[in-house]
Design a protein around this motif. Structure first.
Motif, PDB file in Angstrom:
ATOM      1  N   SER A   2       6.196   6.060  -5.504  1.00  0.00           N
ATOM      2  CA  SER A   2       4.751   6.288  -5.563  1.00  0.00           C
ATOM      3  C   SER A   2       4.093   5.692  -4.333  1.00  0.00           C
ATOM      4  CB  SER A   2       4.166   5.680  -6.844  1.00  0.00           C
ATOM      5  OG  SER A   2       4.379   4.290  -6.866  1.00  0.00           O
ATOM      6  N   ALA A   3       2.823   6.037  -4.136  1.00  0.00           N
ATOM      7  CA  ALA A   3       2.045   5.505  -3.017  1.00  0.00           C
ATOM      8  C   ALA A   3       0.571   5.552  -3.389  1.00  0.00           C
ATOM      9  CB  ALA A   3       2.297   6.322  -1.752  1.00  0.00           C
ATOM     10  N   ARG A  36      -2.779  10.673   3.704  1.00  0.00           N
ATOM     11  CA  ARG A  36      -2.649  11.683   2.642  1.00  0.00           C
ATOM     12  C   ARG A  36      -1.840  12.878   3.144  1.00  0.00           C
ATOM     13  NH1 ARG A  36      -8.516  11.792   1.632  1.00  0.00           N
ATOM     14  NH2 ARG A  36      -8.218  13.967   2.113  1.00  0.00           N
ATOM     15  N   THR A  37      -2.075  13.278   4.376  1.00  0.00           N
ATOM     16  CA  THR A  37      -1.332  14.402   4.953  1.00  0.00           C
ATOM     17  C   THR A  37       0.156  14.093   5.033  1.00  0.00           C
ATOM     18  OG1 THR A  37      -3.259  15.150   6.204  1.00  0.00           O
ATOM     19  CG2 THR A  37      -1.106  15.868   7.004  1.00  0.00           C
ATOM     20  N   ILE A  38       0.492  12.868   5.443  1.00  0.00           N
ATOM     21  CA  ILE A  38       1.904  12.467   5.513  1.00  0.00           C
ATOM     22  C   ILE A  38       2.555  12.608   4.140  1.00  0.00           C
ATOM     23  CG2 ILE A  38       3.430  10.445   5.731  1.00  0.00           C
ATOM     24  CD1 ILE A  38       1.590   9.553   8.074  1.00  0.00           C
ATOM     25  N   GLU A  46       2.966  14.443  -4.725  1.00  0.00           N
ATOM     26  CA  GLU A  46       1.892  15.097  -5.465  1.00  0.00           C
ATOM     27  C   GLU A  46       0.814  14.075  -5.801  1.00  0.00           C
ATOM     28  OE1 GLU A  46       1.630  18.341  -6.496  1.00  0.00           O
ATOM     29  OE2 GLU A  46       3.495  18.848  -5.451  1.00  0.00           O
ATOM     30  N   ARG A  47      -0.428  14.490  -5.698  1.00  0.00           N
ATOM     31  CA  ARG A  47      -1.517  13.594  -6.092  1.00  0.00           C
ATOM     32  C   ARG A  47      -1.551  13.509  -7.612  1.00  0.00           C
ATOM     33  NH1 ARG A  47      -7.680  14.489  -4.361  1.00  0.00           N
ATOM     34  NH2 ARG A  47      -8.403  13.941  -6.429  1.00  0.00           N
ATOM     35  N   GLU A  48      -1.520  12.281  -8.135  1.00  0.00           N
ATOM     36  CA  GLU A  48      -1.436  12.057  -9.574  1.00  0.00           C
ATOM     37  C   GLU A  48      -2.692  11.441 -10.168  1.00  0.00           C
ATOM     38  OE1 GLU A  48       2.112   9.644  -9.927  1.00  0.00           O
ATOM     39  OE2 GLU A  48       3.379  11.417 -10.052  1.00  0.00           O
ATOM     40  N   GLY A  49      -3.585  10.936  -9.342  1.00  0.00           N
ATOM     41  CA  GLY A  49      -4.779  10.320  -9.905  1.00  0.00           C
ATOM     42  C   GLY A  49      -5.662   9.678  -8.863  1.00  0.00           C
ATOM     43  N   ARG A  50      -6.729   9.072  -9.347  1.00  0.00           N
ATOM     44  CA  ARG A  50      -7.710   8.410  -8.492  1.00  0.00           C
ATOM     45  C   ARG A  50      -8.097   7.073  -9.120  1.00  0.00           C
ATOM     46  NH1 ARG A  50     -12.518  10.031  -5.227  1.00  0.00           N
ATOM     47  NH2 ARG A  50     -11.812  12.174  -5.420  1.00  0.00           N
ATOM     48  N   LEU A  70      -3.670   8.102  -6.043  1.00  0.00           N
ATOM     49  CA  LEU A  70      -2.298   7.782  -6.417  1.00  0.00           C
ATOM     50  C   LEU A  70      -1.430   9.009  -6.165  1.00  0.00           C
ATOM     51  CD1 LEU A  70      -3.008   6.060  -9.852  1.00  0.00           C
ATOM     52  CD2 LEU A  70      -2.545   4.956  -7.658  1.00  0.00           C
ATOM     53  N   TYR A  71      -0.315   8.797  -5.526  1.00  0.00           N
ATOM     54  CA  TYR A  71       0.635   9.872  -5.244  1.00  0.00           C
ATOM     55  C   TYR A  71       1.985   9.504  -5.836  1.00  0.00           C
ATOM     56  CZ  TYR A  71      -2.302  12.413  -1.950  1.00  0.00           C
ATOM     57  OH  TYR A  71      -3.299  13.159  -1.376  1.00  0.00           O
ATOM     58  N   GLY A  72       2.768  10.508  -6.182  1.00  0.00           N
ATOM     59  CA  GLY A  72       4.092  10.273  -6.702  1.00  0.00           C
ATOM     60  C   GLY A  72       5.056  11.366  -6.271  1.00  0.00           C
ATOM     61  N   LEU A  73       6.309  10.995  -6.162  1.00  0.00           N
ATOM     62  CA  LEU A  73       7.381  11.934  -5.842  1.00  0.00           C
ATOM     63  C   LEU A  73       8.566  11.587  -6.716  1.00  0.00           C
ATOM     64  CD1 LEU A  73       8.568  14.146  -3.945  1.00  0.00           C
ATOM     65  CD2 LEU A  73       9.378  12.246  -2.519  1.00  0.00           C
ATOM     66  N   LEU A  74       9.025  12.556  -7.504  1.00  0.00           N
ATOM     67  CA  LEU A  74      10.208  12.370  -8.345  1.00  0.00           C
ATOM     68  C   LEU A  74      11.461  12.741  -7.552  1.00  0.00           C
ATOM     69  CD1 LEU A  74       8.897  13.982 -11.651  1.00  0.00           C
ATOM     70  CD2 LEU A  74       8.983  11.560 -11.053  1.00  0.00           C
TER      71      LEU A  74
END
Length: 181
Positions: A131-132, A142-144, A151-155, A171-175
């Protein structure tokens, strides 16, 4: 260009090789470069650095059990810093952080460094999720993240106080199942 790097030779050994950029281990000779950058307004405002970082602070943080850090380097030396933190081996997840020296931005080093760190987290550590968090105002970061598959998961509304104002963070996440280097 003065990156503030004081070492006489290339930083630590290569840990991961990539296209035009490698991730190297962080050695004690690199601490001054890192401390100088972590305290620079152009870097610390992007990572919510609100207090000065001393050499002792940096050494203690880098030596933490839940932090794995690297220096993204070209053949000319370090261009930034990338780290995985809040590593949770039970839940199989970690958070990604990174910054690129202001003189080195805009040429893809952030994307390459983040991609290599995620490759390590997923392929070598076997983590299920990375996550990030990124400030709403940080379009480049955000572009990176989006470019490498996050994927954007929240704010988080008014979550940080940066440079005199309240800012939202995404909040971003990658599975691991979505990762495709």
């Amino acid at each position: 260009m003065d990156r503030g790097y004081l070492g006489q030779s290339m930083p630590g050994p290569v840990f991961l090789r990539g296209d035009r950029l490698s991730l190297r281990t962080v050695e004690s000779d690199d601490y001054e470069f890192l401390r100088r950058q972590f305290n620079a307004p152009e870097v610390r405002h992007g990572i919510a650095g609100t207090e000065p970082m001393s050499a002792d602070d940096l050494e203690g943080w880098l030596g933490g059990d839940d932090v794995i850090s690297f220096l993204p380097c070209t053949s000319d030396g370090p261009v930034g810093f990338v780290w995985l933190f809040d590593i949770d081996d039970v839940a199989d997840r970690a958070e990604l952080g990174y910054w690129i020296h202001p003189d080195e931005r805009g040429v893809g080093y952030g994307t390459r460094a983040a991609r290599l760190a995620v490759r390590y987290a997923v392929s070598e550590r076997g983590l299920r999720k990375v996550s990030a968090r990124v400030f709403e105002t940080n379009d480049a970061s955000r572009t990176i993240l989006e470019r490498i598959g996050f994927e954007r998961e929240g704010r988080l509304r008014d979550h940080y106080f940066v440079d005199g104002e309240r800012v939202d963070a995404f909040l971003y996440g990658l599975l691991a199942s979505e990762w495709g280097p």
